[in-house]
Design a protein around this motif. Structure first.
Motif, mmCIF file in Angstrom:
data_model
loop_
_atom_site.group_PDB
_atom_site.id
_atom_site.type_symbol
_atom_site.label_atom_id
_atom_site.label_comp_id
_atom_site.label_asym_id
_atom_site.label_seq_id
_atom_site.Cartn_x
_atom_site.Cartn_y
_atom_site.Cartn_z
ATOM 1 N N VAL A 106 0.839 -1.198 0.000
ATOM 2 C CA VAL A 106 0.000 0.000 0.000
ATOM 3 C C VAL A 106 0.871 1.244 0.000
ATOM 4 O O VAL A 106 0.644 2.190 -0.773
ATOM 5 C CB VAL A 106 -0.937 -0.006 1.227
ATOM 6 C CG1 VAL A 106 -1.661 1.328 1.348
ATOM 7 C CG2 VAL A 106 -1.955 -1.127 1.118
ATOM 8 N N ILE A 107 1.879 1.253 0.858
ATOM 9 C CA ILE A 107 2.763 2.418 0.945
ATOM 10 C C ILE A 107 3.523 2.617 -0.372
ATOM 11 O O ILE A 107 3.676 3.749 -0.855
ATOM 12 C CB ILE A 107 3.725 2.267 2.133
ATOM 13 C CG1 ILE A 107 2.955 2.397 3.453
ATOM 14 C CG2 ILE A 107 4.844 3.299 2.067
ATOM 15 C CD1 ILE A 107 3.806 2.207 4.687
ATOM 16 N N SER A 108 3.972 1.516 -0.974
ATOM 17 C CA SER A 108 4.712 1.656 -2.236
ATOM 18 C C SER A 108 3.817 2.219 -3.340
ATOM 19 O O SER A 108 4.249 3.048 -4.143
ATOM 20 C CB SER A 108 5.283 0.305 -2.665
ATOM 21 O OG SER A 108 4.245 -0.600 -2.988
ATOM 22 N N ASN A 109 2.545 1.799 -3.382
ATOM 23 C CA ASN A 109 1.628 2.335 -4.385
ATOM 24 C C ASN A 109 1.296 3.799 -4.129
ATOM 25 O O ASN A 109 1.166 4.592 -5.067
ATOM 26 C CB ASN A 109 0.338 1.515 -4.403
ATOM 27 C CG ASN A 109 0.526 0.171 -5.064
ATOM 28 O OD1 ASN A 109 1.378 0.004 -5.924
ATOM 29 N ND2 ASN A 109 -0.241 -0.803 -4.650
ATOM 30 N N ILE A 110 1.137 4.139 -2.855
ATOM 31 C CA ILE A 110 0.880 5.539 -2.513
ATOM 32 C C ILE A 110 2.063 6.406 -2.910
ATOM 33 O O ILE A 110 1.904 7.496 -3.477
ATOM 34 C CB ILE A 110 0.565 5.667 -1.018
ATOM 35 C CG1 ILE A 110 -0.809 5.057 -0.706
ATOM 36 C CG2 ILE A 110 0.591 7.122 -0.581
ATOM 37 C CD1 ILE A 110 -1.160 5.058 0.764
ATOM 38 N N GLU A 111 3.254 5.929 -2.623
ATOM 39 C CA GLU A 111 4.457 6.692 -2.992
ATOM 40 C C GLU A 111 4.580 6.814 -4.507
ATOM 41 O O GLU A 111 4.997 7.865 -5.010
ATOM 42 C CB GLU A 111 5.690 6.015 -2.399
ATOM 43 C CG GLU A 111 5.788 6.137 -0.884
ATOM 44 C CD GLU A 111 6.968 5.371 -0.321
ATOM 45 O OE1 GLU A 111 7.506 4.511 -1.057
ATOM 46 O OE2 GLU A 111 7.342 5.616 0.838
#
Length: 1172
Positions: free
Chosen positions: A1025-1030
């Motif tokens: 999730v964090i990688s996609n948000i970034e």
């Protein structure tokens, strides 16, 4: 037996029989459970109605207990009536302690072993046996007449019989059976060639069902199949485990009914300090562990700087019972370490609403989805139009005044469906940001830039799925017209009132709809919400000459055959041009007397044709009450009565009058229709079949991995023992990346041939291991993408808000799953991991712009069931709060003197060292919210406190002062989620910052049932999730500035600095010029005055910095500000304009809008007819 989360259901043991036998009890017939209190009965029924039960025999999931129970009874009846009784004992003996783990392989094995093997008592078919009289007659006839087909057919006829016994057991010869024919009880000895079973009584499906019914296995790896006790006793199957399988006996289910057993709670003895030495002294190492251990539960310690804050405002509140135990323990001089280190488990967690809360540690506030700039511009123009009318349309002005999108649920459902089934629709994927922006494409953008390809392709793809592109013959066309149907219609239409013939199919459609509409877990009432507005784009230009040819062909066809419109879809009122109908929709949909479905079938979408087709599709479902209001608005806005009934009018109105919310609602109607189409169902079936194959490949992959891992470990052990004799007890670490031998190993291999062979074996095994890992990664990605039936819910928080991460399954997989099953990953070297991390970082920059589709974590309000059960309310009552809040916000916006600025409450981080307690400041909360809360729920929000009926609920420190039981769930939600609570399922918010995900995980209380489960699921997907948000933030430049904009900002700052110096009179050039004037003589001064220098015009930035005055610099700053704002607005525009439908271009050579999916020439059809 029915399973709950893949485990056997445990039942409540019967209570003690009451002394009064007339006492009323509540009984559940299916489980034979009975309860003395109605609350216990209701709690158990709530448990049984959860859709988490599984039918063990069929494998169907998402069932209630009673549905699974009925499913199993049905399958058991099928086995009892069809599966041969005589076979059962022999199959069970064959299966007892069988070690074939995969069920499909076991079924194949049983089928192959018993297919041609028969047993006494079986009913079979006999062929080739005839009575003696018939044989004599046939011999006489054969002597006089040649053999006929009748005699041959009679000899091959089948008759029923029973096997009495096997009379010969030959290894090389065929087994012979003594059979009795049932019609005349004649006996005969036959072989396998003369007998056969009923095909319906011995199938792989029946064998599989029989195995699931009678066998069980332990959950341990390598466990054998074991006959359940019930059937082992019935058929006399030995149950003594072989010596090598006895360790599986305790963990193998027996099939008996299991009851819930209450386990005794562990009591930690608290020893008093007797000042006597312990009889068994604690080792020094153990003492250090106790001293340095950090308890999980935050318990007060003697540190005066931290205790006051953390004790009053703990990170996670504990259950009341456990909290009291801890407080009693703290009073002891020597508190027990065991109680303070207690972990949250299923036994001690409680319902989330039973845990206290405060506003010091509040969760991060989610964001609201706002209108894109182009949609906001359209809304403003529509508001001006409605305000200038003689009677202002206040309802539309109120609806369009908000800056947020109201139909978020329609937008999410449409985007998810189109991207999940993009292959079916022949459409390339696109991000949610681009989707929202293209839906707001307005007239000004079209006039300047042309049509939006993404917008056109979305609508054309959805319309193409409704009617096939197959052209009917004249006979088929007349037949469809006579039946009042549309040839090639791919969707199941909702039945009209009184149409009983479609009731059955309608119920099927509803079931399918539920399966797929769970993707964003829709609430039907969403369309009753306030609506958000969008900009429209006009497409009136000539696009291609092919379109004119299509139009001419259609017109020619129309002249050859008289037009006959289906009266079912176009009413007589719709075809009239008088004032009885307030719109021209029925005329526009059949523009130039060409039926809309003919245009759609020929994929004639250009020059406003797809907008006319859209009107025709909407006419199919205009009788549905849920769609009626939306379709009527679409008719009035797309085809107004006062304008010509042409395709140009429809396309202009689409982009000038249709706001974004109405567009999204109309698109969602198309999605609802496509969901029922065979295209979607066939795609789901294909995905399920592919998933089954991939799961089998994954199992084989795991077996190969373990086999090669064992080879590599043994070889590595041998190598290390040979290099380091005397250290045989140590287990060396296996390095997966270093395939080549070290210098010491090379020297040893040159001398020892066996050592060299082991090194080569290790190398080959490691190569295979790395290859298997890549294959496994690919399989996991494909499985996630093929999981397209429904979107998975992450979980619910304490206030029943639902959390969605839409990239979790179904969508094209742009991330790696976290589902490693490797047991030996811990053996990887730390250096190897560091190296992999570096390589991953290098790759991230190359694909960061392509690694997201949504890039947001969405939060949705409570469902209608939660409102009814948990909040003792319903959707209508909850919606009153939303409507009242919107109305007051609108009123305050138009009254500046009373308007308050709605801001987020500043959540300042708490400095634990200083132990500072943040004082509550509710001033930034909008007056509209405060007024709404006080009007509906009698809760007053002051400057620093929250009151209910004049009693303090939240004090100035954010602490809950009143008892928790005095607050209703709605009141708690309003307080805990202020200033923007999620009242019902129509309220959607999102998180799009990595820090918010970390804060959410920290805020979720592991001692609550719902948040404990949500915390677990969110932790599993946190990294992705964090990688996609970034990736999204980087692609949209949310945390940075492009080089061009950065350069403009620097130039603006330089100009502003220059202007400030000019204003202060500190310009160095002017000071030097003044000094020269004092020294120079009078003649030079006069000469200068007589021949003044002509001032150079400021054109470039360098000119402005060198000799520009204040006005020129200000003008240059304004110009650069305008350029900077334009570049920032063009970011979204450029992404949308650059999108192309690569799937359509690769498959058809042109886009869907250009007729890429058009049926090919009729030459192929003529050839096919000749062959037929």
């Amino acid at each position: 037996m029915v399973l709950y989360k893949r485990k056997q259901v445990t039942f409540i043991p019967p209570p003690a029989i009451p002394s009064d036998l007339s006492t009323q009890v509540w009984f559940i017939p299916q489980t034979k459970e009975w309860f003395i209190t109605y609350d216990e009965y209701l709690a158990r029924m709530d448990y049984y109605h959860k859709r988490k039960f599984v039918c063990e025999i069929t494998g169907n999931s998402c069932l209630t207990f009673f549905e699974a129970y009925e499913s199993e009874l049905k399958e058991i009846k099928g086995v009892e009536s069809n599966f041969p009784e005589s076979l059962r004992e022999h199959i069970l003996r064959f299966l007892q302690f069988n070690r074939i783990t995969r069920l499909d392989q076991l079924v194949d094995k049983v089928y192959s072993v018993f297919k041609n093997d028969y047993f006494p008592g079986e009913t079979i078919f006999i062929k080739g046996i005839e009575d003696s009289k018939e044989q004599q007659q046939q011999q006489l006839q054969s002597q006089s007449t040649p053999p006929t087909s009748t005699s041959s057919s009679s000899s091959s006829s089948k008759q029923r019989g029973i096997i009495r016994e096997k009379v010969q057991y030959g290894q090389s010869n065929q087994t012979k059976y003594l059979v009795v024919r049932l019609n005349d009880m004649q006996q005969a000895i036959v072989t396998n060639d003369n007998i056969s079973r009923d095909r319906n009584h011995f199938t792989k499906w029946l064998i599989k069902t029989f195995i699931k019914l009678t066998m069980s296995r332990s959950h341990k790896v390598g466990a054998p199949w074991v006959v359940k006790d019930k059937y082992a006793k019935k058929y006399g199957i030995p149950q003594v485990y072989p010596e090598d399988l006895r360790h599986y006996a305790d963990s193998t289910p027996t099939g008996e009914i299991l009851y819930v057993t209450e386990k005794k709670k562990r009591r930690v003895p608290i020893k008093e300090d007797t000042h006597e030495p312990s009889a068994t002294p604690v080792p020094e190492k153990r003492k250090k562990q106790i001293k340095t251990a950090t308890p999980t539960v935050e318990v007060s310690t003697p540190t005066p700087a931290v205790v006051p804050f953390r004790k009053k405002f703990p990170t996670h509140y504990l259950p009341e019972k456990l909290q009291k135990e801890l407080e009693l323990e703290e009073l002891k001089e020597q508190p027990s370490f065991g109680l303070s280190s207690l972990q949250p488990t299923k036994r001690n967690i409680v319902d989330d609403l039973q845990l206290r809360f405060d506003l010091q540690n509040s969760k991060p506030l989610p964001r609201q989805l706002h209108l894109p700039p182009n949609a906001q511009s359209l809304n403003n123009s529509l508001i001006e139009k409605y305000a200038d009318q003689d009677i202002p349309n206040t309802s539309e002005i109120f609806r369009l005044s908000t800056n947020a999108i109201s139909s978020i649920q329609d937008a999410l459902q449409s985007w998810i469906f189109i991207n999940i089934y993009h292959k079916v629709l022949n459409l390339d994927t696109f991000t949610f940001d681009d989707f929202i922006y293209c839906m707001g494409w307005n007239w000004e953008q079209y006039d300047e830039l042309g049509r939006c390809e993404l917008l056109d392709e979305i609508w054309c793809a959805c319309l193409s799925a409704i009617v096939s592109n197959e052209l009917p013959t004249r006979k088929e066309q007349r037949q469809a017209e006579d039946d009042g149907e549309i040839f090639g219609l791919n969707v199941q239409l909702p039945p009209k009132k009184g149409d009983e013939s479609e009731d059955v199919t309608g119920s099927e459609t509803d079931d399918e709809d539920k399966l797929l509409k769970d993707e964003p877990e829709t609430d039907e009432e969403d369309t009753e919400n306030g609506v958000v507005e969008t900009k429209e784009v006009v497409i009136v230009k000539d696009q291609d000459e092919d379109n004119d040819e299509d139009e001419e062909e259609n017109e020619a066809d129309n002249e050859e055959e008289p037009e006959e419109e289906a009266p079912e879809y176009i009413t007589s009122e719709g075809s009239d041009t008088d004032d009885s109908t307030p719109h021209n929709a029925y005329i526009c949909m059949n523009y130039r007397n060409i039926p809309w479905h003919e245009r759609l079938r020929k994929r004639n979408f250009k020059d406003g044709n797809w907008q006319c087709i859209l009107l025709g599709v909407l006419s199919l479902v205009e009788h549905v009450p849920h769609y009626k209001t939306i379709i009527e608005q679409a008719y009035l806005k797309l085809a107004p009565k006062e304008k010509p009934a042409t395709s140009s009018t429809v396309v202009n109105q689409f982009y000038q009058e249709l706001d974004i919310d109405l567009k999204l609602q109309i698109l969602n109607i198309l999605i609802d229709l496509i969901i029922t189409s065979p295209l979607v169902r066939n795609y789901i079936d294909d995905c399920l079949e592919q998933s089954s194959q991939l799961r089998r490949m994954r199992l084989d992959n795991i077996k190969d991995y373990k086999a090669n891992l064992e080879i590599a470990q043994k070889a590595n052990q041998f190598i290390c023992n040979a290099l380091n004799p005397g250290e045989e007890d140590k287990k060396p670490r296996l390095n997966y990346q270093n395939l080549e031998m070290t210098e010491a190993e090379q020297q040893k291999a040159e001398k020892d041939k066996e050592f060299a062979e082991q090194c080569e074996a290790r190398k080959q095994a490691l190569i295979k291991l790395n290859q298997i890992k890549k294959e496994k990664h690919s399989i996991e990605q494909k499985l996630t993408e093929l999981d397209c039936q429904r979107v998975k819910l992450l979980g619910k928080d304490r206030l029943f808000n639902r959390y969605w991460w839409f990239e979790n399954n179904g969508l094209p997989n742009l991330h790696a799953g976290n589902n490693d099953d490797d047991d030996d990953n811990d053996d990887d070297d730390e250096k190897e991991k560091d190296k992999e991390d570096v390589e991953d970082d290098d790759e991230k920059d190359e694909v960061s712009d392509e690694t997201y589709l949504m890039g947001r974590l969405w939060v949705q309000g409570p469902s209608n069931d939660d409102l009814r059960i948990r909040y003792n309310s319903n959707f209508e009552e909850s919606e009153k709060f939303n409507q009242e809040l919107r109305r007051k916000e609108f009123d305050f916006t138009h009254k500046p003197e009373e308007n308050g600025i709605k801001q987020e409450i500043k959540q300042e981080p708490v400095d634990e060292k200083k132990s500072q307690i943040r004082e509550m400041d509710f001033i930034p909360i909008s007056p509209a919210y405060k007024s709404t809360v006080q009007t509906i729920h009698h809760i007053e929000i002051t400057q620093h406190e929250v009151h209910k009926n004049s009693d303090i609920v939240i004090d100035h420190e954010g602490s809950l002062v009143s008892p928790l039981a005095l607050l209703t769930p709605f009141e708690r939600k309003i307080i805990e989620e202020l200033p923007d609570p999620l009242i019902n399922g129509t309220n959607w918010r999102y998180y799009d910052h990595p820090e918010d995900i970390v804060k959410i995980l920290s805020w979720l209380n592991p001692w609550g049932k719902r948040e404990s489960a949500l915390r677990k699921e969110l932790t599993l997907v946190k990294d992705v999730v964090i990688s996609n948000i970034e990736a999204r933030r980087k692609a949209l430049w949310m945390d940075g500035t492009p080089a061009e904009e950065d350069e403009i900002e620097n130039n603006i700052n330089k100009l502003k600095t220059k202007r400030e110096k000019l204003i202060k009179g500190e310009d160095e050039d002017e000071i030097e010029e003044t000094d020269d004037d004092v020294v120079v003589g009078a003649k030079r001064n006069l000469r200068r005055k007589q021949t003044p220098r002509k001032r150079q015009k400021v054109v470039t930035l360098e000119d402005a910095l060198q000799f520009g005055n204040e006005e020129e610099i200000t003008s240059m700053v304004e110009k650069l500000d305008s350029e900077l704002a334009e570049k920032r607005q063009d970011r979204d525009l450029n992404r949308v304009v650059e999108w192309v439908n690569s799937i359509a271009l690769d498959s058809f050579g042109k886009s869907l809008y250009e007729g890429g999916d058009k049926y090919k020439s009729s030459k192929t059809r003529k050839v096919t007819r000749k062959k037929l």
